[in-house]
Enzyme design. Structure first.
Site, mmCIF file in Angstrom:
data_model
loop_
_atom_site.group_PDB
_atom_site.id
_atom_site.type_symbol
_atom_site.label_atom_id
_atom_site.label_comp_id
_atom_site.label_asym_id
_atom_site.label_seq_id
_atom_site.Cartn_x
_atom_site.Cartn_y
_atom_site.Cartn_z
ATOM 1 N N SER A 27 0.823 -1.213 0.000
ATOM 2 C CA SER A 27 0.000 0.000 0.000
ATOM 3 C C SER A 27 0.858 1.264 0.000
ATOM 4 O O SER A 27 1.845 1.367 0.728
ATOM 5 C CB SER A 27 -0.888 -0.005 1.245
ATOM 6 O OG SER A 27 -1.658 1.169 1.295
ATOM 7 N N ASN A 105 -6.615 -1.032 1.193
ATOM 8 C CA ASN A 105 -6.045 -0.678 2.485
ATOM 9 C C ASN A 105 -6.883 0.449 3.090
ATOM 10 O O ASN A 105 -7.177 1.434 2.425
ATOM 11 C CB ASN A 105 -4.591 -0.236 2.256
ATOM 12 C CG ASN A 105 -3.846 0.118 3.533
ATOM 13 O OD1 ASN A 105 -4.090 1.162 4.126
ATOM 14 N ND2 ASN A 105 -2.932 -0.739 3.941
ATOM 15 N N ASN A 133 -4.945 -0.769 8.076
ATOM 16 C CA ASN A 133 -3.747 -0.098 8.587
ATOM 17 C C ASN A 133 -4.052 0.349 10.012
ATOM 18 O O ASN A 133 -4.835 1.269 10.218
ATOM 19 C CB ASN A 133 -3.429 1.102 7.684
ATOM 20 C CG ASN A 133 -2.205 1.872 8.159
ATOM 21 O OD1 ASN A 133 -1.629 1.564 9.208
ATOM 22 N ND2 ASN A 133 -1.814 2.882 7.404
ATOM 23 N N CYS A 136 -2.438 3.997 12.642
ATOM 24 C CA CYS A 136 -2.949 5.359 12.796
ATOM 25 C C CYS A 136 -3.271 5.671 14.251
ATOM 26 O O CYS A 136 -3.674 4.793 15.002
ATOM 27 C CB CYS A 136 -4.230 5.532 11.987
ATOM 28 S SG CYS A 136 -4.089 4.929 10.331
ATOM 29 N N ILE A 197 5.995 -5.717 7.888
ATOM 30 C CA ILE A 197 5.776 -4.603 8.786
ATOM 31 C C ILE A 197 5.404 -3.332 8.028
ATOM 32 O O ILE A 197 5.762 -3.179 6.864
ATOM 33 C CB ILE A 197 7.057 -4.301 9.638
ATOM 34 C CG1 ILE A 197 8.254 -4.010 8.751
ATOM 35 C CG2 ILE A 197 7.343 -5.416 10.596
ATOM 36 C CD1 ILE A 197 9.545 -3.653 9.517
ATOM 37 N N ASN A 198 4.687 -2.440 8.733
ATOM 38 C CA ASN A 198 4.544 -1.089 8.243
ATOM 39 C C ASN A 198 5.897 -0.391 8.479
ATOM 40 O O ASN A 198 6.846 -1.020 8.940
ATOM 41 C CB ASN A 198 3.398 -0.377 8.983
ATOM 42 C CG ASN A 198 2.725 0.659 8.091
ATOM 43 O OD1 ASN A 198 3.413 1.394 7.376
ATOM 44 N ND2 ASN A 198 1.418 0.731 8.127
ATOM 45 N N GLY A 250 11.477 -3.968 2.785
ATOM 46 C CA GLY A 250 12.783 -4.040 2.134
ATOM 47 C C GLY A 250 12.912 -5.103 1.064
ATOM 48 O O GLY A 250 14.020 -5.414 0.635
ATOM 49 N N GLY A 271 7.307 -2.934 -1.677
ATOM 50 C CA GLY A 271 6.964 -1.531 -1.492
ATOM 51 C C GLY A 271 7.928 -0.592 -2.198
ATOM 52 O O GLY A 271 7.883 -0.407 -3.419
ATOM 53 N N THR A 272 8.834 -0.036 -1.420
ATOM 54 C CA THR A 272 9.774 0.972 -1.919
ATOM 55 C C THR A 272 10.493 0.539 -3.196
ATOM 56 O O THR A 272 10.809 1.377 -4.046
ATOM 57 C CB THR A 272 10.796 1.289 -0.798
ATOM 58 O OG1 THR A 272 10.056 1.756 0.346
ATOM 59 C CG2 THR A 272 11.785 2.347 -1.206
HETATM 60 C C1 LIG Z 1 5.609 6.528 0.240
HETATM 61 C C2 LIG Z 1 4.993 5.443 1.068
HETATM 62 C C3 LIG Z 1 3.605 5.464 1.340
HETATM 63 C C4 LIG Z 1 3.018 4.466 2.110
HETATM 64 N N1 LIG Z 1 1.670 4.506 2.349
HETATM 65 C C5 LIG Z 1 1.082 3.513 3.082
HETATM 66 C C6 LIG Z 1 -0.337 3.493 3.309
HETATM 67 O O1 LIG Z 1 -1.086 4.359 2.826
HETATM 68 N N2 LIG Z 1 -0.868 2.492 4.069
HETATM 69 C C7 LIG Z 1 -0.085 1.503 4.600
HETATM 70 O O2 LIG Z 1 -0.603 0.617 5.280
HETATM 71 N N3 LIG Z 1 1.260 1.479 4.380
HETATM 72 C C8 LIG Z 1 1.847 2.465 3.648
HETATM 73 N N4 LIG Z 1 3.218 2.422 3.421
HETATM 74 C C9 LIG Z 1 4.024 1.330 4.003
HETATM 75 C C10 LIG Z 1 4.327 0.252 2.969
HETATM 76 O O3 LIG Z 1 3.136 -0.344 2.484
HETATM 77 C C11 LIG Z 1 5.255 -0.837 3.550
HETATM 78 O O4 LIG Z 1 4.623 -1.436 4.661
HETATM 79 C C12 LIG Z 1 6.590 -0.286 4.007
HETATM 80 O O5 LIG Z 1 7.052 0.707 3.122
HETATM 81 C C13 LIG Z 1 7.675 -1.371 4.141
HETATM 82 O O6 LIG Z 1 7.910 -2.027 2.917
HETATM 83 P P1 LIG Z 1 9.097 -1.629 1.892
HETATM 84 O O7 LIG Z 1 10.353 -1.557 2.685
HETATM 85 O O8 LIG Z 1 9.088 -2.708 0.869
HETATM 86 O O9 LIG Z 1 8.721 -0.303 1.348
HETATM 87 C C14 LIG Z 1 3.825 3.421 2.644
HETATM 88 C C15 LIG Z 1 5.203 3.405 2.349
HETATM 89 C C16 LIG Z 1 5.787 4.382 1.578
HETATM 90 C C17 LIG Z 1 7.267 4.316 1.297
#
Ligand SMILES: Cc1cc2nc3c(=O)[nH]c(=O)nc-3n(C[C@H](O)[C@H](O)[C@H](O)COP(=O)(O)O)c2cc1C
Ligand SMILES: Cc1cc2nc3c(=O)[nH]c(=O)nc-3n(C[C@H](O)[C@H](O)[C@H](O)COP(=O)(O)OP(=O)(O)OC[C@H]3O[C@@H](n4cnc5c(N)ncnc54)[C@H](O)[C@@H]3O)c2cc1C
Ligand code: FES
Lengths: 310, 262
Positions: A27, A105, A133, A136, A197-198, A250, A271-272
């Site tokens: 998300s 989400n 999520n 919050c 994880i978030n 990651g 994600g990223t």
């Molecule tokens: C720019 C950005 C926006 C995100 N927005 C949300 C969101 O709206 N809701 C949510 O549950 N997680 C959100 N996340 C968290 C990601 O879904 C994910 O859990 C987190 O980035 C770890 O994964 P990654 O290291 O692969 O990015 C966001 C992450 C990033 C980088």
């Protein structure tokens, strides 16, 4: 070899939700999927998780909202989104055509908001799952994040579960002392799966200007920098609960996914890495198929929780 | 909307000054459809650090085969790029963003400051082709003569003689580009196309607003994705809330933006 790979069994199940492979997008990192159409064959993904949606539209935080850090990034987007009504009338219409399970989400400031948004989404076509999520702040409880107090996390889960007809995934915050405690609470509350994880809360400072690099001062850390923490938490949670665990944090490649699945994840989210390589998710699916063919596995499911301990 | 992710080969690297570099990339897909004001996101290394791509304006295209970027070394990413070699490949996403809207019916004035000059060369070339009867005025500002010399020459090659301003007075007017603008005959119907540091763009916006001129500005923000996914690249807009520089911009009508006027 090509046919071996296309026939590799990558199917996994999250409760009653059957996926053709374990690769989802996380998300907030994949927009509403259409943005990635120039780069990705969306129908090859396991599922798409869209940007967090609230009852009312949110403008989000002022800039700067993102800053790069070592092997990762901090974001303080502030949950900018179009609100549930525009999501349904505009975004969902376009998502209905993509031929891949869509997981929505959701987020809220109060228990009632979570319940209300789940109800509003319950009779919308084309939604295969809800991801909650819980990172919050609960405005009625002094702003303490729902995801940091076991009984609040369980109550949100139960409220959403009651109002939904599709599987409910609860997305856990890593910013807690014992994540297994929260995982067990949401399982108790009726969650069909957990994702974790978030982002990890972090901060960056510019020593020359003596100012924080994000307008919000603090933000969420994501990217390769958090992978070891995510892996450890997935490993612990997978042992503590009996519902499926979705690993996030990651992940960039099929190799990363294998590590999370060995630690006990049934599926994963990327994600990223989508920002760095928009094709990351589809390339990871290809990588997993290669692995299954090369290792002559009957199915990718054989490696879930297959970690060999010393 | 066509966008590509490509391994593009570096065909040429030129050092214009000690820290200003121009790279020419072989990319027919991007070069053949790019519009002035659009940008690309480039990976500056293969590892995990620096992790994110860096945004660069497309500063010129040639023969639908090559495009160029022009940048200043300000940190790790740009330093890595500056040290890449001819023949090597770079991962590029693009073309991204909306680009300038060329108005052939008005007097046109291109205003660039520092590395903001990069997209204006592409814009000038395209304007000369699209509106051959109304060549644009060009006003360029930079810190000093060294930063400006070769860029002024590039415009001269197109037959455009640039008005210049430098912070130290080593080339052209000693001071701001807005001082230069005030002394030009721009008529009653003029559009400015502006790219440069934020305070410069704010000043040109005010200049244009006072005279009822059109003003398009190219905004720089932190960007993680360049394609509308991260929601990181926001700029405040007058209708409330934020616009996204990578998809709604990077070029905005200056009147649509909220400017912090000091
Ligand atoms: C720019 C950005 C926006 C995100 N927005 C949300 C969101 O709206 N809701 C949510 O549950 N997680 C959100 N996340 C968290 C990601 O879904 C994910 O859990 C987190 O980035 C770890 O994964 P990654 O290291 O692969 O990015 C966001 C992450 C990033 C980088
Ligand atoms: C749409 C767009 C088009 C751009 N086009 C060009 C271009 O054609 N030529 C060019 O030289 N640059 C351009 N930039 C700016 C360029 O992207 C940054 O200079 C680059 O990302 C810096 O990367 P780095 O790793 O070297 O610096 P970092 O290590 O990320 O930062 C080093 C230092 O540079 C400063 N810095 C970082 N980003 C910027 C920025 N955007 N503007 C000013 N200072 C910054 C930081 O505050 C820090 O002090 C553009 C930016 C955008 C958004
Ligand atoms: S840079 Fe990611 S949305 Fe604009």
């Amino acid at each position: 070899m090509g046919s071996e790979i296309t026939s590799a069994d990558l199917r996994v199940s999250i409760g009653s939700l059957n996926l053709k492979n374990p690769v989802m997008t996380a998300s907030g990192t994949f927009g509403y999927a259409r943005e990635f159409e120039p780069y990705v064959n969306l129908h090859r993904l396991g599922a798409v998780v869209v940007k967090g949606i609230s009852i009312e539209p949110r403008a989000g935080n002022p800039p700067p909202r993102i800053v790069e850090t070592s092997c990762g990034m901090l974001n303080a987007i502030g949950l900018e989104n179009v609100g549930v009504e525009r999501f349904i009338s505009e975004k969902m219409i376009s998502l209905q055509g993509i031929n891949v399970p869509v997981i929505v989400n959701i987020l809220g400031d109060t228990l009632e908001e979570y319940r209300e948004i789940a109800k509003r989404l319950a009779d919308v076509d084309g939604i295969s799952g809800i991801e909650v999520n819980i990172s919050c702040p609960n405005v009625k409880k002094g702003g303490v994040a729902f995801g940091t107090v076991p009984n609040m996390a369980a109550a949100v889960t139960a409220a959403v579960k009651e109002s939904s007809s599709v599987p409910v995934i609860v997305k856990l915050s890593p910013n807690v002392t014992d994540i297994t405690e929260i995982a067990c609470a949401v399982e108790e509350g009726g969650a069909d799966a957990v994702s974790l994880i978030n982002t990890l809360i972090g901060m960056a400072i510019d020593h020359r200007s003596r100012r924080p690099q994000l307008a919000n001062v603090i933000g969420g850390l994501s990217g390769p920098a958090i992978k070891p923490v995510a892996l450890r938490m997935v490993y612990q949670v997978a042992q503590a609960v009996s519902i499926p665990v979705i690993g996030v944090g990651g992940i960039e490649t099929a190799e990363d996914i294998l590590e999370f699945m060995l630690a006990g994840a049934t599926a994963v989210q990327i994600g990223t890495a989508n920002f760095v390589n928009p094709r990351a998710s589809e390339e990871a699916v290809e990588g997993l198929a290669h692995y299954v063919a090369e290792q002559k596995l009957g199915s990718i499911r054989e490696i879930i929780g297959g970690l060999i301990l010393p | 909307m066509s966008q590509f992710q490509e391994k593009t080969q570096i065909t040429r690297i030129e050092r214009l000054t000690e820290n200003i570099v121009r790279i020419t990339l072989d990319s027919p897909d991007i070069a053949s459809i790019a519009k002035p004001g659009q940008f690309v996101m480039i990976r500056t290394g293969n590892g995990k650090d620096p992790l994110l791509r860096r945004p660069f304006s497309i500063s010129q295209t040639s023969n639908s085969q090559h495009f160029q970027i022009l940048f200043k070394v300000v940190g790790r990413g740009t330093s890595l790029l500056a040290h890449s070699r001819e023949g090597e490949y770079l991962s590029v996403l693009g073309p991204l963003g909306n680009g300038f809207r060329i108005n052939c019916k008005s007097r046109n004035c291109l205003v660039g400051g520092g590395m903001g000059i990069a997209p204006l060369l592409f814009l000038a070339k395209t304007m000369l082709r699209k509106c051959p009867n109304t060549p644009p005025l060009v006003v360029l500002g930079a810190r000093n003569r060294e930063e400006l010399t070769s860029l002024v020459y590039d415009f001269a090659e197109l037959g455009l003689s640039a008005h210049t301003a430098t912070d130290d007075g080593s080339l052209g007017h000693h001071g701001l580009v807005t001082d230069v603008l005030k002394n030009l005959d721009l008529g009653t119907n003029c559009t400015s196309y502006v790219c440069g540091p934020h305070p410069m763009m704010a000043a040109v916006h005010l200049f244009c607003k006072d005279r009822n001129y059109g003003c398009q500005v190219s905004m720089e923000t932190n960007m993680a994705c360049g394609m509308g996914a991260c929601l990181g690249c926001i700029v405040p807009v007058t209708k409330g809330g934020y616009g996204h520089a990578c998809t709604d911009g990077p070029v905005f009508d200056a009147k649509e933006l909220v400017w912090e006027v000091k």
